[in-house]
Design an enzyme around this catalytic site. Structure first.
Site, PDB file in Angstrom:
ATOM      1  N   ALA A 226     -33.599 -61.918  14.631  1.00  0.00           N
ATOM      2  CA  ALA A 226     -32.797 -60.852  14.910  1.00  0.00           C
ATOM      3  C   ALA A 226     -31.303 -61.338  15.049  1.00  0.00           C
ATOM      4  O   ALA A 226     -30.379 -60.427  14.928  1.00  0.00           O
ATOM      5  CB  ALA A 226     -33.345 -60.258  16.107  1.00  0.00           C
ATOM      6  N   THR A 227     -31.213 -62.455  15.138  1.00  0.00           N
ATOM      7  CA  THR A 227     -29.541 -62.991  15.181  1.00  0.00           C
ATOM      8  C   THR A 227     -28.896 -62.712  13.842  1.00  0.00           C
ATOM      9  O   THR A 227     -27.874 -61.912  13.718  1.00  0.00           O
ATOM     10  CB  THR A 227     -29.639 -64.368  15.302  1.00  0.00           C
ATOM     11  OG1 THR A 227     -29.962 -64.601  16.602  1.00  0.00           O
ATOM     12  CG2 THR A 227     -28.072 -64.973  15.421  1.00  0.00           C
TER      13      THR A 227
ATOM     14  N   ASN B 194     -32.730 -58.604  26.943  1.00  0.00           N
ATOM     15  CA  ASN B 194     -33.832 -59.296  26.869  1.00  0.00           C
ATOM     16  C   ASN B 194     -33.477 -60.410  28.331  1.00  0.00           C
ATOM     17  O   ASN B 194     -34.468 -61.125  28.573  1.00  0.00           O
ATOM     18  CB  ASN B 194     -33.323 -60.597  25.773  1.00  0.00           C
ATOM     19  CG  ASN B 194     -31.834 -60.813  25.752  1.00  0.00           C
ATOM     20  OD1 ASN B 194     -30.994 -59.572  25.680  1.00  0.00           O
ATOM     21  ND2 ASN B 194     -31.250 -62.080  25.891  1.00  0.00           N
TER      22      ASN B 194
ATOM     23  N   GLN C 164     -36.475 -56.849  21.476  1.00  0.00           N
ATOM     24  CA  GLN C 164     -37.381 -56.892  22.621  1.00  0.00           C
ATOM     25  C   GLN C 164     -38.149 -55.922  22.724  1.00  0.00           C
ATOM     26  O   GLN C 164     -39.192 -55.949  23.530  1.00  0.00           O
ATOM     27  CB  GLN C 164     -36.284 -56.946  23.903  1.00  0.00           C
ATOM     28  CG  GLN C 164     -35.664 -58.449  24.165  1.00  0.00           C
ATOM     29  CD  GLN C 164     -36.644 -59.606  24.485  1.00  0.00           C
ATOM     30  OE1 GLN C 164     -37.706 -59.224  25.047  1.00  0.00           O
ATOM     31  NE2 GLN C 164     -36.289 -60.832  24.185  1.00  0.00           N
TER      32      GLN C 164
ATOM     33  N   SER D 122     -37.136 -59.010  15.626  1.00  0.00           N
ATOM     34  CA  SER D 122     -37.608 -60.392  15.601  1.00  0.00           C
ATOM     35  C   SER D 122     -39.063 -60.672  15.595  1.00  0.00           C
ATOM     36  O   SER D 122     -39.858 -60.092  16.608  1.00  0.00           O
ATOM     37  CB  SER D 122     -36.898 -61.136  16.576  1.00  0.00           C
ATOM     38  OG  SER D 122     -37.185 -62.382  16.742  1.00  0.00           O
TER      39      SER D 122
ATOM     40  N   HIS E 188     -40.775 -63.398  16.486  1.00  0.00           N
ATOM     41  CA  HIS E 188     -41.270 -64.164  17.676  1.00  0.00           C
ATOM     42  C   HIS E 188     -41.280 -63.576  18.927  1.00  0.00           C
ATOM     43  O   HIS E 188     -42.043 -63.887  19.867  1.00  0.00           O
ATOM     44  CB  HIS E 188     -40.660 -65.921  17.720  1.00  0.00           C
ATOM     45  CG  HIS E 188     -39.195 -65.493  18.029  1.00  0.00           C
ATOM     46  ND1 HIS E 188     -38.841 -66.141  19.366  1.00  0.00           N
ATOM     47  CD2 HIS E 188     -38.209 -65.205  17.245  1.00  0.00           C
ATOM     48  CE1 HIS E 188     -37.484 -66.096  19.465  1.00  0.00           C
ATOM     49  NE2 HIS E 188     -37.296 -65.745  18.265  1.00  0.00           N
TER      50      HIS E 188
ATOM     51  N   THR F  83     -34.881 -67.433  -1.449  1.00  0.00           N
ATOM     52  CA  THR F  83     -36.408 -67.409  -1.453  1.00  0.00           C
ATOM     53  C   THR F  83     -37.103 -66.725  -0.258  1.00  0.00           C
ATOM     54  O   THR F  83     -36.605 -67.333   0.824  1.00  0.00           O
ATOM     55  CB  THR F  83     -36.883 -68.615  -1.958  1.00  0.00           C
ATOM     56  OG1 THR F  83     -36.252 -69.073  -3.208  1.00  0.00           O
ATOM     57  CG2 THR F  83     -38.418 -68.607  -2.100  1.00  0.00           C
TER      58      THR F  83
ATOM     59  N   CYS G 193     -25.278 -71.744  28.507  1.00  0.00           N
ATOM     60  CA  CYS G 193     -24.168 -72.455  28.075  1.00  0.00           C
ATOM     61  C   CYS G 193     -23.516 -72.343  27.012  1.00  0.00           C
ATOM     62  O   CYS G 193     -23.937 -72.084  25.615  1.00  0.00           O
ATOM     63  CB  CYS G 193     -25.091 -74.166  27.692  1.00  0.00           C
ATOM     64  SG  CYS G 193     -24.028 -75.555  27.531  1.00  0.00           S
TER      65      CYS G 193
HETATM   66  N1  PLP Z   1     -31.543 -59.762  20.355  1.00  0.00           N
HETATM   67  C1  PLP Z   1     -32.431 -59.876  21.463  1.00  0.00           C
HETATM   68  C2  PLP Z   1     -32.426 -58.672  22.440  1.00  0.00           C
HETATM   69  C3  PLP Z   1     -33.250 -60.981  21.809  1.00  0.00           C
HETATM   70  O1  PLP Z   1     -33.547 -60.936  22.867  1.00  0.00           O
HETATM   71  C4  PLP Z   1     -32.880 -62.044  20.980  1.00  0.00           C
HETATM   72  C5  PLP Z   1     -33.635 -63.482  21.075  1.00  0.00           C
HETATM   73  O2  PLP Z   1     -33.670 -63.675  21.984  1.00  0.00           O
HETATM   74  C6  PLP Z   1     -32.278 -61.896  19.558  1.00  0.00           C
HETATM   75  C7  PLP Z   1     -31.554 -60.800  19.398  1.00  0.00           C
HETATM   76  C8  PLP Z   1     -32.325 -63.189  18.682  1.00  0.00           C
HETATM   77  O3  PLP Z   1     -33.440 -63.074  18.065  1.00  0.00           O
HETATM   78  P1  PLP Z   1     -33.749 -64.361  17.086  1.00  0.00           P
HETATM   79  O4  PLP Z   1     -34.265 -65.288  18.123  1.00  0.00           O
HETATM   80  O5  PLP Z   1     -35.004 -63.755  16.297  1.00  0.00           O
HETATM   81  O6  PLP Z   1     -32.398 -64.854  16.345  1.00  0.00           O
END
Ligand code: PLP
Length: 325
Positions: free
Chosen positions: A15-16, A98, A126, A144, A146, A184, A271
């Site tokens: 998601a980042t 989150n 989330q 995301s 995971h 890829t 941090c």
């Molecule tokens: N956006 C939200 C709301 C999240 O909770 C997270 C991960 O904790 C992310 C984005 C980032 O996701 P990723 O770890 O898949 O890059």
């Protein structure tokens, strides 16, 4: 749930990256000064990958408007409506937070954007797989793997075929993902992501009920053990199983160290550049630095049990007792 055509799903590393692709890729089509639209609206409690991408847009000349949330962590919809105007290119509001778990009023957010012609991006990392959510009316959404029990290292940006524009790529190379995300594809991760997504639908409601029951049990156990705490975030408009509590006079980092590895909780700070900073989410809901640093969060997963809740409450009670002395 997202009902998307294959061509609307752009696989990313998570998601980042999806958030960056939406935030930087959409305005990347234009310069703020050669467009009639020159501002971007984000909520104050977005994930750092949205806020940092927005800050980068600010450096490139876009006006960034940050929409506040109320004490419960819900976006102030009247202020949001006053910020989104005919000069807004894109608004980005997360479906669920989150840290404090609050669920945002997406249908109101979307209709405000539609009224002004602004595009809407939703960070749904989330929410998808945990609560029912429709992304039928959004232009872009980040996912995301995971966060829904799939493998780490894969996610996606949903790009609606109805969106007025497609983002510009951030990387350049081959023609994968329609040229939007060259490189890829990690097929095993994508297969795992797909399997995780498919497996969530039949169990989502059952999991939500179970984790809410466990959450209640945990909080009652804390009370019974006379741990003083207050909840951060909305009482009911929250992700099932999400817990964020403030334990007055307890330093969250010290508490986490005392708990060891049996109870996995996180503190209310982050941090950043080597400095410990209070969580921007807790500050946005009106906590001061001391209150934020007495806050801890945890998430009850589908694999947790009643016994886990009892052990966690007992350990926290013991640890806070020691810290209080
Ligand atoms: N956006 C939200 C709301 C999240 O909770 C997270 C991960 O904790 C992310 C984005 C980032 O996701 P990723 O770890 O898949 O890059």
């Amino acid at each position: 749930m997202v009902c998307a055509a294959p061509s609307e799903v752009i696989f990313t590393s998570g998601a980042t990256e999806a958030n960056n692709l939406a935030l930087l890729g959409v305005p990347g089509l234009l310069e703020p000064n050669d467009s009639t639209r020159s501002n971007i609206v984000v909520s104050a409690i977005e994930h750092k990958s949205v806020l940092a991408a927005a800050a980068e847009l600010g450096r490139r000349g876009w006006e960034i408007r940050t929409a506040p949330v109320n004490r419960d962590g819900i976006i102030d919809i009247d202020v949001f409506a006053s910020m989104v105007d005919e000069k807004t290119l894109l608004a980005s509001v997360m479906a669920a937070n989150n840290e404090i778990g609050t669920i945002q009023p997406l249908s109101d957010v979307i209709s405000i954007c539609r009224d002004t012609g602004a595009m809407i991006h939703v960070d749904a990392a989330q929410a998808v797989g945990k609560i029912p959510i429709s992304l039928a009316d959004v232009d872009f959404a980040s996912l995301s793997s995971h966060k829904m029990y799939g493998p780490v290292g894969v996610g996606a940006l949903f790009v609606s075929s109805a969106a007025p524009v497609r983002p510009r790529p951030l990387f350049f190379g081959g023609g994968q993902e329609g040229g939007l995300r060259p490189g890829t594809l990690p097929v095993p991760l994508i297969v795992g992501f797909g399997a995780a997504a498919a497996s969530r639908t039949p169990v989502m409601d059952e999991d939500a009920l179970k984790s809410e029951k466990l959450r209640k049990h945990f909080l009652e156990n804390l009370e019974r053990r006379q741990v003083r705490f207050s909840l951060n975030g909305h009482k009911t408009e929250r992700l099932p199983g999400s817990i964020n509590i403030r334990i007055p006079d307890v330093n969250a980092v010290e508490l986490i160290m005392r708990l060891g590895d049996r109870v996995l909780i996180a503190d209310g700070s982050a941090c950043s550049s080597g400095n410990i900073e209070p969580s921007h989410v807790l500050i946005a809901i009106g906590l001061n630095t001391k209150e934020a640093s007495s806050s801890v969060r945890m998430f009850i997963s589908r694999f947790n049990t009643t016994e886990d809740m009892e052990v966690a409450a007992e350990r926290i009670a013991l640890a806070t007792g020691v810290i209080h002395q």
